[in-house]
Design a protein around this motif. Structure first.
Motif, PDB file in Angstrom:
ATOM      1  N   SER A   1       0.838  -1.192   0.000  1.00 31.72           N
ATOM      2  CA  SER A   1       0.000   0.000   0.000  1.00 31.72           C
ATOM      3  C   SER A   1       0.875   1.244   0.000  1.00 31.72           C
ATOM      4  CB  SER A   1      -0.888   0.018   1.251  1.00 31.72           C
ATOM      5  OG  SER A   1      -0.091   0.220   2.409  1.00 31.72           O
ATOM      6  N   GLU A   2       0.264   2.384  -0.236  1.00 34.02           N
ATOM      7  CA  GLU A   2       1.007   3.650  -0.211  1.00 34.02           C
ATOM      8  C   GLU A   2       1.585   3.900   1.181  1.00 34.02           C
ATOM      9  OE1 GLU A   2       0.367   8.425  -1.175  1.00 34.02           O
ATOM     10  OE2 GLU A   2      -1.213   6.979  -1.643  1.00 34.02           O
ATOM     11  N   HIS A   3       0.863   3.514   2.222  1.00 36.65           N
ATOM     12  CA  HIS A   3       1.350   3.687   3.593  1.00 36.65           C
ATOM     13  C   HIS A   3       2.676   2.957   3.802  1.00 36.65           C
ATOM     14  CE1 HIS A   3      -1.925   5.956   5.260  1.00 36.65           C
ATOM     15  NE2 HIS A   3      -2.824   5.032   4.943  1.00 36.65           N
ATOM     16  N   ILE A   4       2.743   1.701   3.342  1.00 34.42           N
ATOM     17  CA  ILE A   4       3.946   0.895   3.526  1.00 34.42           C
ATOM     18  C   ILE A   4       5.127   1.510   2.782  1.00 34.42           C
ATOM     19  CG2 ILE A   4       5.038  -1.330   3.053  1.00 34.42           C
ATOM     20  CD1 ILE A   4       3.138  -1.513   5.341  1.00 34.42           C
ATOM     21  N   VAL A   5       4.891   1.911   1.538  1.00 34.42           N
ATOM     22  CA  VAL A   5       5.960   2.512   0.736  1.00 34.42           C
ATOM     23  C   VAL A   5       6.473   3.788   1.401  1.00 34.42           C
ATOM     24  CG1 VAL A   5       6.556   3.537  -1.494  1.00 34.42           C
ATOM     25  CG2 VAL A   5       5.083   1.521  -1.415  1.00 34.42           C
ATOM     26  N   ARG A   6       5.556   4.617   1.892  1.00 38.48           N
ATOM     27  CA  ARG A   6       5.952   5.865   2.553  1.00 38.48           C
ATOM     28  C   ARG A   6       6.746   5.585   3.832  1.00 38.48           C
ATOM     29  NH1 ARG A   6       6.181   9.341  -1.300  1.00 38.48           N
ATOM     30  NH2 ARG A   6       4.193  10.137  -2.087  1.00 38.48           N
TER      31      ARG A   6
ATOM     32  N   LEU B   1       7.542  -2.935   9.705  1.00 38.35           N
ATOM     33  CA  LEU B   1       6.359  -2.193  10.165  1.00 38.35           C
ATOM     34  C   LEU B   1       6.273  -2.207  11.691  1.00 38.35           C
ATOM     35  CD1 LEU B   1       3.772  -0.709   9.231  1.00 38.35           C
ATOM     36  CD2 LEU B   1       2.619  -2.920   9.228  1.00 38.35           C
ATOM     37  N   ARG B   2       6.498  -3.375  12.302  1.00 43.20           N
ATOM     38  CA  ARG B   2       6.466  -3.479  13.769  1.00 43.20           C
ATOM     39  C   ARG B   2       7.573  -2.640  14.405  1.00 43.20           C
ATOM     40  NH1 ARG B   2       5.138  -8.941  12.694  1.00 43.20           N
ATOM     41  NH2 ARG B   2       7.339  -9.519  12.803  1.00 43.20           N
ATOM     42  N   SER B   3       8.757  -2.668  13.792  1.00 42.84           N
ATOM     43  CA  SER B   3       9.892  -1.904  14.313  1.00 42.84           C
ATOM     44  C   SER B   3       9.609  -0.406  14.309  1.00 42.84           C
ATOM     45  CB  SER B   3      11.145  -2.209  13.475  1.00 42.84           C
ATOM     46  OG  SER B   3      12.228  -1.391  13.871  1.00 42.84           O
ATOM     47  N   GLU B   4       9.070   0.089  13.193  1.00 44.79           N
ATOM     48  CA  GLU B   4       8.780   1.522  13.084  1.00 44.79           C
ATOM     49  C   GLU B   4       7.638   1.922  14.016  1.00 44.79           C
ATOM     50  OE1 GLU B   4      10.749   3.785  10.912  1.00 44.79           O
ATOM     51  OE2 GLU B   4      11.797   1.955  11.531  1.00 44.79           O
ATOM     52  N   HIS B   5       6.684   1.027  14.211  1.00 47.31           N
ATOM     53  CA  HIS B   5       5.574   1.318  15.124  1.00 47.31           C
ATOM     54  C   HIS B   5       6.078   1.390  16.568  1.00 47.31           C
ATOM     55  CE1 HIS B   5       2.115  -0.021  17.727  1.00 47.31           C
ATOM     56  NE2 HIS B   5       1.588   1.024  17.116  1.00 47.31           N
TER      57      HIS B   5
ATOM     58  N   VAL C   1       4.954   5.190  13.397  1.00 43.73           N
ATOM     59  CA  VAL C   1       3.780   4.771  12.634  1.00 43.73           C
ATOM     60  C   VAL C   1       2.569   4.834  13.552  1.00 43.73           C
ATOM     61  CG1 VAL C   1       2.678   2.905  11.326  1.00 43.73           C
ATOM     62  CG2 VAL C   1       5.151   3.238  11.180  1.00 43.73           C
ATOM     63  N   ASP C   2       1.529   5.490  13.080  1.00 43.46           N
ATOM     64  CA  ASP C   2       0.290   5.589  13.844  1.00 43.46           C
ATOM     65  C   ASP C   2      -0.282   4.199  14.119  1.00 43.46           C
ATOM     66  OD1 ASP C   2      -2.085   7.388  14.750  1.00 43.46           O
ATOM     67  OD2 ASP C   2      -3.003   5.891  13.436  1.00 43.46           O
ATOM     68  N   SER C   3      -0.797   3.990  15.333  1.00 41.89           N
ATOM     69  CA  SER C   3      -1.302   2.666  15.736  1.00 41.89           C
ATOM     70  C   SER C   3      -2.427   2.175  14.831  1.00 41.89           C
ATOM     71  CB  SER C   3      -1.792   2.707  17.190  1.00 41.89           C
ATOM     72  OG  SER C   3      -0.704   2.911  18.060  1.00 41.89           O
ATOM     73  N   GLN C   4      -3.286   3.078  14.401  1.00 47.11           N
ATOM     74  CA  GLN C   4      -4.399   2.700  13.533  1.00 47.11           C
ATOM     75  C   GLN C   4      -3.892   2.215  12.178  1.00 47.11           C
ATOM     76  OE1 GLN C   4      -7.382   5.740  13.273  1.00 47.11           O
ATOM     77  NE2 GLN C   4      -8.827   4.475  12.141  1.00 47.11           N
ATOM     78  N   ILE C   5      -2.905   2.945  11.638  1.00 46.11           N
ATOM     79  CA  ILE C   5      -2.313   2.548  10.349  1.00 46.11           C
ATOM     80  C   ILE C   5      -1.578   1.225  10.505  1.00 46.11           C
ATOM     81  CG2 ILE C   5      -0.543   3.136   8.643  1.00 46.11           C
ATOM     82  CD1 ILE C   5      -1.282   6.071   9.056  1.00 46.11           C
ATOM     83  N   PHE C   6      -0.836   1.084  11.611  1.00 47.39           N
ATOM     84  CA  PHE C   6      -0.095  -0.158  11.860  1.00 47.39           C
ATOM     85  C   PHE C   6      -1.037  -1.357  11.897  1.00 47.39           C
ATOM     86  CE2 PHE C   6       0.980  -3.273  15.186  1.00 47.39           C
ATOM     87  CZ  PHE C   6       2.082  -3.869  14.576  1.00 47.39           C
ATOM     88  N   THR C   7      -2.120  -1.244  12.642  1.00 44.09           N
ATOM     89  CA  THR C   7      -3.077  -2.348  12.781  1.00 44.09           C
ATOM     90  C   THR C   7      -3.682  -2.730  11.430  1.00 44.09           C
ATOM     91  OG1 THR C   7      -3.639  -1.634  15.033  1.00 44.09           O
ATOM     92  CG2 THR C   7      -5.186  -3.115  13.930  1.00 44.09           C
TER      93      THR C   7
END
Length: 252
Positions: free
Chosen positions: A61-66, A135-139, A144-150
């Motif tokens: 997704s765009e979120h992951i790439v960003r 993703l977990r590391s950045e959260h 990374v916002d918790s909502q986006i991470f989930t």
């Protein structure tokens, strides 16, 4: 008097030598730490770039790439602070900043094509696991916002599940076309067990469950028919043997 002066000079020289040694050791320690930090940031950049290269194979997704692009930018910014005189690092930092402003073309989950090669399939799964780890590391760092991470972690989890199910079905169909009914049933049963173990339900899970139930029912019917045919042939063969055994002997 002269002796006292000499002693004082010797003591002063020792103190100066110790001070110089301490300063030198401190500088060496700082340089060692700087190199460790540079190596750490370089590893982060290489890991993130490696994941981004797999964007063609893994629907991101765009979120992951960003998140990955930001991760590279932050690591380069840290390296520039550690090596402020490096023009190469400054240029790379500028390029990373420009990429943050570029538009992103993301792949569609529905267009995912599973590779035929097992090594490529394993690499695909490992790539998804690596994305989830990043993703977990950045959260955990609060980047990374918790909502986006989930939401993103759940999407990647579903992608892993889908690859698992589709690969088992693909193998089952291949085994079935090769008349390896027993192996086909094992693949379908494994896929069905995976689908049944899922705690949630959506259109994909419902469709695949029904599809696998159809495959298993068809195979069960085929095996019953095959066993019945084999039993009939066995009975006929045994009857033929009895007929031969008890047949009237010919007189010559």
């Amino acid at each position: 008097m002269i002796v006292s002066i000499i002693i004082m000079l010797i003591v002063a020289l020792i103190v100066i030598a110790l001070w110089v040694s301490a300063v030198q050791q401190h500088k060496e320690k700082q340089e060692t730490e700087r190199r460790k930090d540079l190596t750490k940031q370089k590893k982060i950049i290489e890991e993130s770039e490696d994941v981004l290269v797999n964007n063609a194979n893994i629907p991101m997704s765009e979120h992951i790439v960003r998140i990955l692009q930001r991760r590279i930018y932050d690591a380069l910014a840290a390296m520039v602070q550690l090596s402020p005189n490096s023009k190469e690092l400054k240029n790379r930092l500028k390029e990373a900043k420009d990429r943050l402003g570029d538009s992103i073309n993301t792949a569609n989950l529905e267009n995912l094509v599973l590779p035929d090669n097992d090594k490529q399939l394993i690499a695909l799964i490992q790539g998804i696991k690596k994305v989830r780890a990043v993703l977990r590391s950045e959260h955990s760092k609060g980047k990374v916002d918790s909502q986006i991470f989930t939401a993103e972690d759940k999407r990647l989890e579903k992608l892993q599940l889908r690859i698992n199910i589709e690969s088992q079905i693909k193998r089952g169909l291949s085994a079935r076309s090769a008349n390896m009914v027993g192996s086909a049933r094992q693949y379908f049963e494994k896929a069905y067990a995976t689908v049944s173990a899922v705690a949630y339900s959506d259109d994909y899970i419902t469709t695949k469950r029904q599809e696998l139930e159809g495959y298993l029912e068809t195979i069960s019917t085929e095996l019953k028919a095959s066993n019945a045919t084999a039993l009939k042939k066995k009975v006929e063969q045994e009857q033929d043997d009895l007929d031969v055994l008890f047949a009237p002997k010919k007189k010559w």
